[in-house]
Design a protein around this motif. Sequence first.
Motif, short mmCIF file in Angstrom:
data_model
loop_
_atom_site.label_atom_id
_atom_site.label_comp_id
_atom_site.label_asym_id
_atom_site.label_seq_id
_atom_site.Cartn_x
_atom_site.Cartn_y
_atom_site.Cartn_z
N SER A 109 0.82 -1.22 0.00
CA SER A 109 0.00 0.00 0.00
C SER A 109 0.85 1.27 0.00
CB SER A 109 -0.92 0.01 1.22
OG SER A 109 -0.16 0.03 2.42
N LYS A 110 2.16 1.12 0.15
CA LYS A 110 3.03 2.29 0.24
C LYS A 110 3.98 2.43 -0.94
CE LYS A 110 3.04 2.13 5.31
NZ LYS A 110 3.87 2.03 6.53
N ARG A 111 3.70 1.70 -2.01
CA ARG A 111 4.61 1.72 -3.15
C ARG A 111 4.72 3.12 -3.76
NH1 ARG A 111 3.44 -4.03 -6.33
NH2 ARG A 111 4.07 -5.38 -4.59
N ARG A 112 3.61 3.82 -3.80
CA ARG A 112 3.65 5.18 -4.34
C ARG A 112 4.50 6.08 -3.45
NH1 ARG A 112 -1.51 8.92 -6.24
NH2 ARG A 112 -0.26 10.74 -6.89
N ASN A 113 4.42 5.90 -2.13
CA ASN A 113 5.23 6.70 -1.22
C ASN A 113 6.72 6.45 -1.45
OD1 ASN A 113 2.88 7.67 -0.08
ND2 ASN A 113 2.89 6.25 1.63
N PHE A 114 7.07 5.19 -1.64
CA PHE A 114 8.47 4.86 -1.89
C PHE A 114 8.93 5.43 -3.23
CE2 PHE A 114 8.02 1.56 1.42
CZ PHE A 114 9.20 1.76 2.10
N ALA A 115 8.04 5.40 -4.23
CA ALA A 115 8.39 5.97 -5.53
C ALA A 115 8.63 7.47 -5.41
CB ALA A 115 7.29 5.68 -6.55
N ASP A 116 7.78 8.15 -4.62
CA ASP A 116 7.96 9.59 -4.42
C ASP A 116 9.27 9.87 -3.68
OD1 ASP A 116 5.61 10.15 -5.71
OD2 ASP A 116 4.42 10.32 -3.87
N ALA A 117 9.58 9.03 -2.68
CA ALA A 117 10.83 9.20 -1.94
C ALA A 117 12.02 8.96 -2.85
CB ALA A 117 10.86 8.24 -0.75
N TYR A 118 11.89 7.98 -3.74
CA TYR A 118 12.98 7.69 -4.68
C TYR A 118 13.19 8.87 -5.63
CZ TYR A 118 15.99 5.16 -7.88
OH TYR A 118 17.07 4.77 -8.64
N ARG A 119 12.10 9.45 -6.10
CA ARG A 119 12.20 10.61 -6.98
C ARG A 119 12.90 11.78 -6.28
NH1 ARG A 119 7.13 8.54 -9.04
NH2 ARG A 119 7.23 8.42 -11.34
N LEU A 120 12.52 11.99 -5.04
CA LEU A 120 13.13 13.09 -4.27
C LEU A 120 14.63 12.87 -4.11
CD1 LEU A 120 13.18 15.55 -2.40
CD2 LEU A 120 12.49 14.03 -0.53
N ALA A 121 15.02 11.67 -3.67
CA ALA A 121 16.44 11.38 -3.47
C ALA A 121 17.21 11.48 -4.77
CB ALA A 121 16.60 9.98 -2.86
N GLN A 155 22.95 18.11 -4.67
CA GLN A 155 22.67 18.31 -3.24
C GLN A 155 22.95 17.00 -2.51
OE1 GLN A 155 18.92 20.88 -2.73
NE2 GLN A 155 18.74 20.22 -4.87
N LEU A 156 24.23 16.71 -2.39
CA LEU A 156 24.65 15.36 -2.00
C LEU A 156 24.37 15.04 -0.53
CD1 LEU A 156 27.98 15.16 -4.00
CD2 LEU A 156 25.71 14.32 -4.64
N LEU A 157 24.55 15.97 0.38
CA LEU A 157 24.27 15.69 1.78
C LEU A 157 22.80 15.34 1.98
CD1 LEU A 157 26.36 18.48 3.58
CD2 LEU A 157 26.89 16.05 3.38
N GLU A 158 21.92 16.13 1.35
CA GLU A 158 20.49 15.87 1.45
C GLU A 158 20.13 14.55 0.77
OE1 GLU A 158 21.93 18.55 0.34
OE2 GLU A 158 21.15 20.33 1.36
N ALA A 159 20.78 14.27 -0.36
CA ALA A 159 20.53 13.02 -1.07
C ALA A 159 20.94 11.83 -0.22
CB ALA A 159 21.27 13.01 -2.40
N ARG A 160 22.12 11.94 0.41
CA ARG A 160 22.57 10.83 1.25
C ARG A 160 21.57 10.55 2.37
NH1 ARG A 160 26.49 11.47 5.42
NH2 ARG A 160 27.41 13.21 4.26
N SER A 161 21.08 11.59 3.01
CA SER A 161 20.09 11.41 4.07
C SER A 161 18.83 10.72 3.54
CB SER A 161 19.73 12.76 4.69
OG SER A 161 20.84 13.33 5.33
N ALA A 162 18.42 11.10 2.32
CA ALA A 162 17.22 10.51 1.73
C ALA A 162 17.43 9.03 1.42
CB ALA A 162 16.84 11.27 0.46
N TRP A 163 18.60 8.69 0.86
CA TRP A 163 18.87 7.28 0.57
C TRP A 163 18.95 6.46 1.85
CZ3 TRP A 163 17.34 6.54 -3.90
CH2 TRP A 163 17.72 7.30 -5.00
N ALA A 172 17.37 7.05 4.59
CA ALA A 172 16.01 6.88 5.10
C ALA A 172 15.28 5.76 4.36
CB ALA A 172 15.24 8.19 4.97
N ILE A 173 15.45 5.71 3.06
CA ILE A 173 14.83 4.64 2.26
C ILE A 173 15.39 3.29 2.68
CG2 ILE A 173 14.69 3.67 -0.06
CD1 ILE A 173 14.55 6.54 -1.12
N ASN A 174 16.71 3.21 2.85
CA ASN A 174 17.33 1.94 3.22
C ASN A 174 16.98 1.52 4.64
OD1 ASN A 174 18.53 1.73 0.71
ND2 ASN A 174 20.42 2.73 1.34
N LYS A 175 16.76 2.49 5.51
CA LYS A 175 16.34 2.16 6.86
C LYS A 175 14.98 1.49 6.84
CE LYS A 175 15.61 4.14 11.46
NZ LYS A 175 15.63 5.40 12.29
#
Length: 347
Positions: free
Chosen positions: A144-156, A164-172, A174-177
């Motif tokens: 049910s959260k596939r769209r959320n993960f896709a949006d997070a992937y797009r953001l990262a 914007q590498l520091l922000e990108a690293r934090s986003a990746w 978070a996804i991996n967590k």
Amino acid sequence: MTSITAPVKSTTEVIGHFDYVMDGLAYGWAFAPAHPKKRLEIEIVVNGEVVAHGHAEQFREDLPNAGIGDGHCLFGLQLSHELFDGQVHSLIAREAGTGTVLKGGPHNFGPERREPAYPQIPRALGLELLTELLSNARYSSYASKRRNFADAYRLASRLQETGQLLEARSAWMAINKALGENSLGYCKLGECLFLEGSPAEALEAFRVAAGSDLRLHWAHLGIANSQYTLGRFEEAEEAMQIATALQPHDANLQKRLHYIQNHGLPKRVEALLDEGKRDEAIDLLKSLLLKQPDNDHALALLGDLLCEPAETSLPGMAQLHEFRKAQRILDALLDDVESRLNETAAQ
């Protein structure tokens, strides 16, 4: 620059203009008359994908004179490196909160080609791999959260693509967590770390990615580049061999393999010589030449090791020296082949 007219106040209205694109940046201005102190978020969009994002907060001196707030309404946003692919792209600018498309667009960008600092999984391919990953039974609880993960992937991805590498690293991270050890997320984290100049940390991330899915050639490519940067040339070549075996028709991988072989080989030979291991350096070069007889780098290095420099200023001496080197190389290779045949026969 566009001429400015005084705004009409409205609780939802956004006014502004998408002016132009120059040097990889998208410029314009945006303002909400009902909220004059608010710095609006602007997105640059291509075919539905956000390729640049930021606030309209820089100062433009003609705006206050036209009654546009305090003038801090200008934006200049870095475009994704994926747009530098030699194609023409149609860009629009919109205010992120309301989706209001700014006047002045669309603007065409390209065709401009610029190779990224490091090869990265394209966003579209990454989204396909993400869909495949989340289709695994292991991630059934996230259906049910596939769209959320896709949006997070797009953001990262967008953060990484725009530097914007520091922000990108934090986003990746978070996804991996959320997903745990996985091939795609850790490969993207490795890319980000490599771009940040942390090859040792990148190597660990790529290893996690490869361990999660040995078929992902991007992970092995990352391992190869990390090892090469760390000066581990043999390990780099081994990883690159795996990547090319997984994608044998990829010309870019073949090109990278040849680069690692040609540029890493002299350094490997030099390291062995510095350790006093001259015979091992010769054996390394002979072994490589038996696999790649047309490797000019290996031929030159082996010739220099087998044939001492000679006085070549006299007429014909340079040619004679090259002939002697070729003869020594041939004799060494024939001796090596004969030795291997004898060992095989003895078994």
